[in-house]
Design a protein around this motif. Sequence first.
Motif, mmCIF file in Angstrom:
data_model
loop_
_atom_site.group_PDB
_atom_site.id
_atom_site.type_symbol
_atom_site.label_atom_id
_atom_site.label_comp_id
_atom_site.label_asym_id
_atom_site.label_seq_id
_atom_site.Cartn_x
_atom_site.Cartn_y
_atom_site.Cartn_z
ATOM 1 N N VAL A 1 0.853 -1.175 0.000
ATOM 2 C CA VAL A 1 0.000 0.000 0.000
ATOM 3 C C VAL A 1 0.896 1.234 0.000
ATOM 4 N N VAL A 2 1.070 1.824 -1.151
ATOM 5 C CA VAL A 2 1.907 3.010 -1.302
ATOM 6 C C VAL A 2 1.242 3.944 -2.299
ATOM 7 N N ASP A 3 1.761 5.139 -2.421
ATOM 8 C CA ASP A 3 1.246 6.081 -3.397
ATOM 9 C C ASP A 3 1.546 5.574 -4.803
ATOM 10 N N ASP A 4 0.783 6.117 -5.765
ATOM 11 C CA ASP A 4 1.067 5.792 -7.168
ATOM 12 C C ASP A 4 2.323 6.544 -7.580
ATOM 13 N N ALA A 5 3.456 6.057 -7.118
ATOM 14 C CA ALA A 5 4.705 6.779 -7.321
ATOM 15 C C ALA A 5 5.651 5.965 -8.170
ATOM 16 N N VAL A 6 6.481 6.683 -8.902
ATOM 17 C CA VAL A 6 7.557 6.053 -9.641
ATOM 18 C C VAL A 6 8.836 6.813 -9.333
ATOM 19 N N ILE A 7 9.930 6.105 -9.421
ATOM 20 C CA ILE A 7 11.239 6.730 -9.301
ATOM 21 C C ILE A 7 11.865 6.669 -10.683
ATOM 22 N N GLN A 8 12.213 7.815 -11.226
ATOM 23 C CA GLN A 8 12.783 7.867 -12.564
ATOM 24 C C GLN A 8 14.235 8.307 -12.511
#
Length: 231
Positions: free
Chosen positions: A129-136
């Motif tokens: 359960v986390v934010d809709d996040a990406v690391i680019q």
Amino acid sequence: MKKVLVLEDEANIRSFVVINLKRAGYETIEAGTGAEALEQLRRNPDIKVALLDIMLPDDMDGFEVCRRIRASNSRVGIIMLTARTQEMDKVTGLMTGADDYVTKPFSPAELTARVDAIYRRIGDGEEPVVDDAVIQYPPFLLNTRNRTLEKNGQRVKVTQVEYSIMKLFLDNPGKALSREEILSSVWGEKYYGELKIVDVNIRRLRLKIEDDPQTPKFITTVWGYGYKWGF
């Protein structure tokens, strides 16, 4: 209940492992051959951790079982069980896709701690359960919801250990991370194993993400210390 596959051809050892895992709250699925283990995984897709003995009586040893699991499933945690002490066996197990290894004889506390550590890493079967996040970090994109990695828009098949290592690096670009820091962050502070597991997993990850693994430009070595992301 959390399921663990136990592949071990010696009934007394398998019984020892099963009893202690059950005491620790795990449901165990047993197999005595490689073929049986693969069939049990097919029947029980909710198995999240597999303990694989290396030496087996049939034509398929633990290394081959590991390879076949990894060919179709990158999320199952794999621990190799071996009576051997040679470094090459440990390295081979990790390079074929295992997350960890335990050398016989092992204590019940050590074994359950290793299984616990992998279960904490991959979760109990639910998506984190986390934010809709990406690391680019071009050309890479790390999706923290579904725990996947892309390079140049193409999916890179990584294990959960490799995902965790990759996230650690992308969270700390340019920072030199010691082997001890990586071990503690990825495998947990109470991990029983050896530092070389870091080196072998870094080698495995480089083979997947570097254009030239022999001359890495993303995961670089800090000699005598550890590794960092980028030059």
